[in-house]
Write an enzyme that holds these catalytic residues in place. Structure first.
Site, PDB file in Angstrom:
ATOM      1  N   HIS A  55       0.890  -1.158   0.000  1.00  0.00           N
ATOM      2  CA  HIS A  55       0.000   0.000   0.000  1.00  0.00           C
ATOM      3  C   HIS A  55       0.929   1.208   0.000  1.00  0.00           C
ATOM      4  CE1 HIS A  55      -2.269  -3.037   2.362  1.00  0.00           C
ATOM      5  NE2 HIS A  55      -3.353  -2.496   1.856  1.00  0.00           N
ATOM      6  N   ASP A  58       2.536   1.746   3.265  1.00  0.00           N
ATOM      7  CA  ASP A  58       3.457   0.722   3.804  1.00  0.00           C
ATOM      8  C   ASP A  58       4.880   1.145   3.469  1.00  0.00           C
ATOM      9  OD1 ASP A  58       1.214  -0.813   4.278  1.00  0.00           O
ATOM     10  OD2 ASP A  58       1.515  -2.109   2.539  1.00  0.00           O
ATOM     11  N   MET A  89       2.258  -5.891  -7.722  1.00  0.00           N
ATOM     12  CA  MET A  89       0.959  -5.295  -7.377  1.00  0.00           C
ATOM     13  C   MET A  89       1.146  -4.141  -6.404  1.00  0.00           C
ATOM     14  SD  MET A  89      -1.358  -5.382  -4.587  1.00  0.00           S
ATOM     15  CE  MET A  89      -1.966  -6.851  -3.754  1.00  0.00           C
ATOM     16  N   GLU A 182     -11.256  -6.287  -4.700  1.00  0.00           N
ATOM     17  CA  GLU A 182     -11.152  -7.353  -3.687  1.00  0.00           C
ATOM     18  C   GLU A 182     -12.379  -7.332  -2.771  1.00  0.00           C
ATOM     19  OE1 GLU A 182      -7.469  -7.391  -1.500  1.00  0.00           O
ATOM     20  OE2 GLU A 182      -8.349  -8.611   0.084  1.00  0.00           O
ATOM     21  N   LYS A 184     -14.988  -8.351   0.203  1.00  0.00           N
ATOM     22  CA  LYS A 184     -14.943  -8.869   1.582  1.00  0.00           C
ATOM     23  C   LYS A 184     -16.313  -8.598   2.204  1.00  0.00           C
ATOM     24  CE  LYS A 184     -12.150  -8.711   5.795  1.00  0.00           C
ATOM     25  NZ  LYS A 184     -11.043  -8.083   6.527  1.00  0.00           N
ATOM     26  N   GLU A 218     -10.143 -13.397  -2.009  1.00  0.00           N
ATOM     27  CA  GLU A 218      -9.295 -13.807  -0.877  1.00  0.00           C
ATOM     28  C   GLU A 218      -9.930 -14.968  -0.130  1.00  0.00           C
ATOM     29  OE1 GLU A 218      -7.312 -10.917   1.612  1.00  0.00           O
ATOM     30  OE2 GLU A 218      -7.930 -12.017   3.418  1.00  0.00           O
ATOM     31  N   HIS A 221     -11.897 -14.229   3.042  1.00  0.00           N
ATOM     32  CA  HIS A 221     -13.098 -13.410   2.949  1.00  0.00           C
ATOM     33  C   HIS A 221     -14.348 -14.243   2.654  1.00  0.00           C
ATOM     34  CE1 HIS A 221     -10.452  -9.634   1.958  1.00  0.00           C
ATOM     35  NE2 HIS A 221     -10.178 -10.182   3.127  1.00  0.00           N
ATOM     36  N   ASP A 246      -5.607 -13.563  -3.337  1.00  0.00           N
ATOM     37  CA  ASP A 246      -5.056 -13.429  -1.986  1.00  0.00           C
ATOM     38  C   ASP A 246      -5.235 -14.754  -1.256  1.00  0.00           C
ATOM     39  OD1 ASP A 246      -4.369 -10.816  -2.450  1.00  0.00           O
ATOM     40  OD2 ASP A 246      -5.617  -9.957  -0.863  1.00  0.00           O
ATOM     41  N   ASP A 256     -11.554 -11.870  11.014  1.00  0.00           N
ATOM     42  CA  ASP A 256     -10.603 -12.063   9.916  1.00  0.00           C
ATOM     43  C   ASP A 256      -9.250 -12.520  10.475  1.00  0.00           C
ATOM     44  OD1 ASP A 256      -9.107 -11.806   7.653  1.00  0.00           O
ATOM     45  OD2 ASP A 256      -9.308  -9.628   7.502  1.00  0.00           O
ATOM     46  N   ASP A 258      -6.597 -14.269   8.782  1.00  0.00           N
ATOM     47  CA  ASP A 258      -5.399 -14.186   7.928  1.00  0.00           C
ATOM     48  C   ASP A 258      -4.361 -15.251   8.269  1.00  0.00           C
ATOM     49  OD1 ASP A 258      -6.242 -12.090   6.319  1.00  0.00           O
ATOM     50  OD2 ASP A 258      -5.390 -10.552   7.620  1.00  0.00           O
ATOM     51  N   ASP A 288      -1.786 -13.049   1.426  1.00  0.00           N
ATOM     52  CA  ASP A 288      -2.238 -11.922   2.242  1.00  0.00           C
ATOM     53  C   ASP A 288      -2.559 -12.485   3.620  1.00  0.00           C
ATOM     54  OD1 ASP A 288      -3.004  -9.516   3.171  1.00  0.00           O
ATOM     55  OD2 ASP A 288      -4.898  -9.409   2.093  1.00  0.00           O
TER      56      ASP A 288
END
Ligand code: GCO
Ligand code: MN
Ligand code: MN
Length: 390
Positions: A55, A58, A89, A182, A184, A218, A221, A246, A256, A258, A288
């Site tokens: 991002h 980031d 990406m 994406e 969710k 993802e 999700h 993802d 969530d 992950d 992800d």
């Protein structure tokens, strides 16, 4: 051990925000110190990853001075050059800043919507500078807890307006990004707009440049909502819209999580890999996911290695499954072929319709025969459990 060694050709990628996640959650602060982007690049390359994604914030903190920004880019570029890692990406952080508390592209405040588009254009510039080819749109704050503002219908129009604007920006800059939405279902919002792959695909068809836009499904999700991830990506593949993926894992009905890819739902992870491999999906295999909050950085690198190894192990299992004679024989029975009937139903014509109307079926014969899925499923389980010889 060396058999499942990740290599760049496998196209494994991680986000800076994934392995760099310091492990804070709504109830507790960070458990790991923050690590730098160049260090992450170095570690990922060492582990055999192909790429790293980010991002905007980031890489460049929101409060960085122009001088700091220049230095960060220089150091990041040097790390990429030294390791050969690529940036396939990029995406925008449209969720952290309190300004996005009630949405970004879908905020009811026109100033917020305009700022979100401005921020995204700048983040697209940044991604393009590092060679990103896919641009992800995860609308984490695009949603509601209460429908008190009644903006859902407007939100669809604003979301479309933003994507149309950014598609033109993409063209005018010659960036050539593929956009990937994406979906969710919830978290951080109570209900996020465009909650499923199907919803996103329906929305894409309404855009000015539908060919530019696909999806980034993802694992977690769909699983959170009790939906099937393999079914979601199959629909995306069928639509020619699987632009990115993802990978992670998740228990159904939880927040969530992950989790490390393939750590929880072995069968769904297997069918996910099978769909990606059998369909010839060429894009990145992006993880992800986060290491458990229980871990220090040794655990983080174990986690990253684990995501990639499990993918490769499952890829091997897919090959084994595809080559297994007993499984293939059972599948050949499952897929009942009838060329004459398929010829009739492949395409409508008045003649075909009439012939089909005149066809008589052995209905009782068809009704009384089982489908043989217990056997195929058990054989699949045995492949996964490692008891079927190669
Ligand atoms: C989540 C999302 C994000 C996005 C990321 C890239 O549940 O938080 O999966 O991690 O993938 O923002 O757009
Ligand atoms: Mn997620
Ligand atoms: Mn994601």
């Amino acid at each position: 051990m060396t058999q499942y060694q990740p290599k760049p050709e496998h196209k494994f990628t991680f986000g800076l925000w994934t392995v760099g996640n310091p492990g804070s959650d709504p109830f507790g602060s960070a458990v790991r110190e923050t690590i730098s982007a160049p260090y992450i690049v170095e570690k990922l390359a060492e582990l055999g990853a192909w790429g790293v994604n980010f991002h905007d914030n980031d890489l460049i903190p929101a409060d960085a001075t122009p001088e700091q920004e220049r230095q960060i880019k220089k150091d990041f570029r040097a790390a990429l050059d030294a390791t050969g890692l690529v940036v396939p990406m990029a995406t925008t952080n449209l969720f952290k800043d309190p300004i996005f508390r009630d949405g970004a592209f879908t905020s009811a405040d026109a100033r917020v919507r305009a700022y979100a588009i401005q921020k995204t254009m700048k983040a697209m510039d940044l991604g393009a500078e590092f060679g990103a080819e896919t641009y992800v749109f995860w609308g984490g704050r695009e949603g509601t807890e209460v429908d008190a503002g009644s903006r859902t219908l407007d939100a669809m129009a604003w979301f479309r307006e933003a994507l149309n604007f950014l598609a033109e920006y993409n063209i005018s800059q010659g960036y050539n990004y593929k956009f990937a939405l994406e979906p969710k279902p919830n978290e951080p919002r109570g209900d996020i707009f465009l909650p499923t792959v199907g919803a996103a695909l329906g929305f894409i068809a309404t855009l000015d440049h539908p060919e530019m836009v696909g999806v980034n499904p993802e694992f977690a999700h769909d699983t959170m909502a009790g939906l099937s991830f393999p079914h979601a990506i199959a629909q995306a593949i069928d639509a020619g819209k699987l632009f990115h993926v993802d990978l992670n894992d998740q228990k159904m009905g939880r927040f969530d999580q992950d989790l490390r890819f393939g750590s929880e739902n072995y069968k769904s992870a297997f069918y996910t890999v099978k769909l990606l491999e059998d369909s010839g999906y060429q894009g990145p295999r992006h993880f992800d996911a986060h290491a458990l909050r229980t871990e220090d950085y040794d655990g983080v690198w174990e986690f990253a290695r684990g995501c990639m190894r499990t993918y490769l192990i499952l890829k091997d299992k897919v090959e084994q499954y595809n080559a297994d004679e007993e499984i293939q024989a059972a599948l050949a029975e499952y897929f009942v072929k009838d060329e004459a009937l398929s010829g009739l139903t492949a395409r409508f014509s008045p003649e075909n319709a009439q012939k089909l109307k005149d066809t008589s079926f052995d209905l009782d014969g068809i009704r009384s025969k089982g489908r043989g899925l217990e056997k195929i499923d058990q054989l699949t389980a045995e492949v996964l459990l490692g008891v079927r010889g190669k």
